[in-house]
Motif scaffolding. Structure first.
Motif, PDB file in Angstrom:
ATOM      1  N   ASP A 139      56.436  19.313  30.835  1.00  0.00           N
ATOM      2  CA  ASP A 139      55.370  18.425  31.302  1.00  0.00           C
ATOM      3  C   ASP A 139      55.038  17.294  30.338  1.00  0.00           C
ATOM      4  OD1 ASP A 139      54.047  19.804  33.898  1.00  0.00           O
ATOM      5  OD2 ASP A 139      54.796  21.312  32.507  1.00  0.00           O
ATOM      6  N   GLU A 196      57.609  14.699  30.669  1.00  0.00           N
ATOM      7  CA  GLU A 196      57.541  14.036  31.975  1.00  0.00           C
ATOM      8  C   GLU A 196      56.419  12.999  32.013  1.00  0.00           C
ATOM      9  OE1 GLU A 196      56.975  17.348  34.513  1.00  0.00           O
ATOM     10  OE2 GLU A 196      59.002  18.114  34.274  1.00  0.00           O
ATOM     11  N   GLY A 197      55.250  13.370  31.505  1.00  0.00           N
ATOM     12  CA  GLY A 197      54.122  12.446  31.520  1.00  0.00           C
ATOM     13  C   GLY A 197      54.365  11.230  30.645  1.00  0.00           C
ATOM     14  N   ASN A 211      56.597   8.732  32.442  1.00  0.00           N
ATOM     15  CA  ASN A 211      55.922   7.989  33.507  1.00  0.00           C
ATOM     16  C   ASN A 211      54.879   7.007  32.989  1.00  0.00           C
ATOM     17  OD1 ASN A 211      57.189   8.771  35.907  1.00  0.00           O
ATOM     18  ND2 ASN A 211      56.055  10.681  36.016  1.00  0.00           N
ATOM     19  N   ASN A 220      58.589  15.047  39.068  1.00  0.00           N
ATOM     20  CA  ASN A 220      58.264  16.391  38.620  1.00  0.00           C
ATOM     21  C   ASN A 220      58.897  17.436  39.530  1.00  0.00           C
ATOM     22  OD1 ASN A 220      56.497  18.885  38.543  1.00  0.00           O
ATOM     23  ND2 ASN A 220      55.555  17.735  36.899  1.00  0.00           N
ATOM     24  N   THR A 259      52.375   9.400  39.450  1.00  0.00           N
ATOM     25  CA  THR A 259      52.580  10.830  39.285  1.00  0.00           C
ATOM     26  C   THR A 259      52.414  11.517  40.626  1.00  0.00           C
ATOM     27  OG1 THR A 259      52.027  12.744  37.902  1.00  0.00           O
ATOM     28  CG2 THR A 259      50.184  11.540  38.845  1.00  0.00           C
ATOM     29  N   SER A 269      51.822  16.993  33.681  1.00  0.00           N
ATOM     30  CA  SER A 269      52.589  15.754  33.496  1.00  0.00           C
ATOM     31  C   SER A 269      51.929  14.584  34.219  1.00  0.00           C
ATOM     32  CB  SER A 269      54.016  15.945  34.007  1.00  0.00           C
ATOM     33  OG  SER A 269      53.998  16.395  35.343  1.00  0.00           O
ATOM     34  N   VAL A 270      50.975  13.961  33.580  1.00  0.00           N
ATOM     35  CA  VAL A 270      50.418  12.711  34.097  1.00  0.00           C
ATOM     36  C   VAL A 270      50.647  11.605  33.077  1.00  0.00           C
ATOM     37  CG1 VAL A 270      48.621  13.791  35.504  1.00  0.00           C
ATOM     38  CG2 VAL A 270      48.130  13.168  33.149  1.00  0.00           C
ATOM     39  N   GLN A 290      51.841  11.864  46.138  1.00  0.00           N
ATOM     40  CA  GLN A 290      52.139  10.860  45.116  1.00  0.00           C
ATOM     41  C   GLN A 290      50.944   9.926  44.959  1.00  0.00           C
ATOM     42  OE1 GLN A 290      54.869  11.194  43.542  1.00  0.00           O
ATOM     43  NE2 GLN A 290      55.444   9.283  42.559  1.00  0.00           N
TER      44      GLN A 290
END
Length: 543
Positions: free
Chosen positions: A321, A324-325, A328, A354, A381, A404-405, A507
């Motif tokens: 996570d 991933e964040g 993005n 994700n 996200t 994950s933001v 989304q």
């Protein structure tokens, strides 16, 4: 010559006024054991509701006392369970947790009786998320089903729905808030969306998928024959390759990324016990994953990337996570090519989808191009559709994702705090990007498969600021280590949304104000339409 022929399979005969009940579980036994008390209570409530209507409920398989739960825990087990269910029986799938849809899809695909999916509308275990994922899978396979949900299964609306189902085999939901995309009037946004669509069809794009089929999400796998028509192609990658690349990343490089995050204000809540607390070593592996993912994306010329993580990789390294964040986020730590000669994708977000959800991949890629072309921040996200309640006269959803933001959604890195992922789902730990999303106007959407084609539902919402104590109550009721967005949807009720939405994910992307959000939505819809994706406007959408 004679052969021994297999004995034809026989099924029991369904008794009058009888429904069969099943439930699908997680592949992780720790989650099954932890979630079982809530599931058992849900099944008891559903059973009582049917009995109130004069019907009997047969649980199609027993509870495994040794394992400590009564879930279908594999695809093979699901096939065996369905051998004991009459093919034409009314069938209920009761869900109070995340479930692996593929455990039951084989049996559901060939079942001839009416199918009902139901879940408890509760915050503590993600039954709603599991329900929407299963519904989306049934929609993708073209299997008719009905669906309904309830807080306690005693309300008149729920019981009326059950009555309709046992009498007719289906439940009618209000879909008056949905309309197909009309002919769009000429505008700069429509022109932009169509031009971006033409560009993608001509130049094509590649999404890199680190192993498909995350957590049983049949709905999240998009067939090449559908995807390629939009100009998007897959690069199928192995998570073992990602792990191997992580082993090649030096500690000095990971330390540079860590220092950047600290300098930009991110904090980490560390402890000593790696089994239950966050450690610096866990974060180090996550930062190596971030670097490795960008280098592999550079190797293959990818336009977006998705890491499955939840199976396989979770047994090797901490959660994906944090990586991933960061991917993005437009404002993110620089990563150089292996030879140090180039900064990879400098100054821009690199779309990550994700849980390797390919519906998110299509959406994130298109959103990134539209928002970038409009000069907007393209950080996007997905969120789980986790739960919601009324607050101050309006229904406020608590959308939540497992960490994950992009930091911009929280107001910047100085509003992000790394908490350890829960040990039930994440045995190797790792940090989330925890926080509460800032208030603002958002565009929401979902790309999904129905009737053998790609569709997109596009809608508007507002992320609202709740009082601190209410926001904390909602976090504590769900997963306090995960980031949340408190969302009010425009022009659709709780039940309209639940009945319509064809995914466990939604989304989300911000716009600076309502007028800009409306314009960006139009450009995005126009690009979807140009790519041959059937667009539906959901709720109040201003054209």
């Amino acid at each position: 010559m004679s052969y021994t022929l297999p004995t034809p399979a026989t099924r029991p005969v369904v008794a009058p006024n009888t429904v069969y009940l099943i439930t699908s579980g997680d592949l992780r036994e720790s989650a099954n054991v932890a979630g079982w008390p809530v599931q058992a209570a849900t099944e008891a409530a559903v059973t009582a509701a049917f009995e109130h209507l004069g019907w009997s409920v047969v649980r199609a398989f027993g509870v495994d006392a040794e394992r400590g739960h009564g879930y279908i825990r594999s695809q093979r087990m699901g096939m065996e369970v369905f051998k004991n269910i009459p093919e034409d029986a009314p069938l209920v799938v009761a869900i109070a947790n995340w479930q692996y849809s593929h455990h039951v899809l084989a049996g559901l695909r060939t079942h001839r009786g009416p199918i009902l999916t139901t879940a408890n509308f509760a915050p503590d275990w993600p039954g709603l998320v599991g329900l929407l994922g299963l519904n989306a899978g049934l929609t993708k396979m073209g299997k008719p089903y009905s669906t309904i949900w309830s807080v306690d299964f005693t309300d008149d609306w729920f019981r009326a729905g059950l009555k309709e189902w046992i009498e007719t085999g289906h439940i009618t939901h209000d879909a008056s808030h949905v309309r197909d995309l009309p002919a769009l009037p000429q505008s700069p946004e429509v022109e932009l969306g169509r031009a971006l669509g033409d560009q993608m069809l001509a130049d094509k794009a590649i999404i890199g998928v680190f192993d498909e089929g995350c957590m049983g999400m049949y709905n999240a796998i998009f067939d090449d024959e559908l995807l390629n028509r939009t100009g998007i192609y897959k690069e199928r990658l192995s998570q073992s390759a990602l792990y191997a690349e992580m082993l090649e990343v030096g500690d000095d490089e990971a330390n540079d990324v860590y220092d950047w995050l600290i300098e930009h204000g991110m904090r980490f809540e560390y402890g000593q016990d790696a089994a239950t607390e966050l450690t610096r070593d866990q974060v180090q592996w996550q930062l190596k994953m971030y670097i490795a993912a960008l280098r592999i994306a550079d190797d293959f010329g990818l336009d977006a990337v998705g890491i499955q993580y939840q199976q396989g990789l979770k047994d090797l390294v901490p959660a994906s996570d944090l990586a991933e964040g960061i991917l993005n986020s437009t404002d993110r730590p620089p990563v150089l090519s292996r030879d140090g000669a180039r900064e990879l994708h400098a100054g821009r977000a690199f779309p990550h989808f994700n849980e390797a959800d390919e519906g998110v991949a299509v959406d994130a890629l298109i959103t990134n191009r539209v928002w970038t072309a409009m000069g907007l921040v393209p950080d996007t996200t997905l969120h789980d559709v986790r739960w919601g309640e009324e607050f101050d006269g309006q229904f406020v959803w608590t959308y939540e994702i497992s960490g994950s933001v992009p930091a911009s959604h929280l107001g910047g890195w100085d509003h992000a705090v790394g908490w350890r992922q829960g040990h039930v789902f994440f045995p190797a730990g790792g940090a989330t990007i925890n926080g509460v999303s800032t208030p603002g106007e958002v565009v929401l959407s979902r790309v999904y498969i129905a009737d053998g084609a790609l569709h997109a539902d596009v809608f508007r919402g507002t992320v609202v600021e709740l009082p601190a104590e209410e926001s904390q109550r909602r976090k504590d009721a769900t997963n306090p280590e995960w980031p949340v967005a408190h969302v009010v949807l425009h022009g659709q009720t709780r039940d309209q949304f639940m009945a319509r939405h064809k995914a466990n994910h939604a989304q989300l992307v911000y716009a600076p104000d309502a007028a800009t959000a409306d314009k960006a939505l139009i450009a995005k819809a126009a690009m979807f339409d140009r790519l041959g994706i059937t667009v539906h406007l959901v709720g109040d959408v201003a054209l």
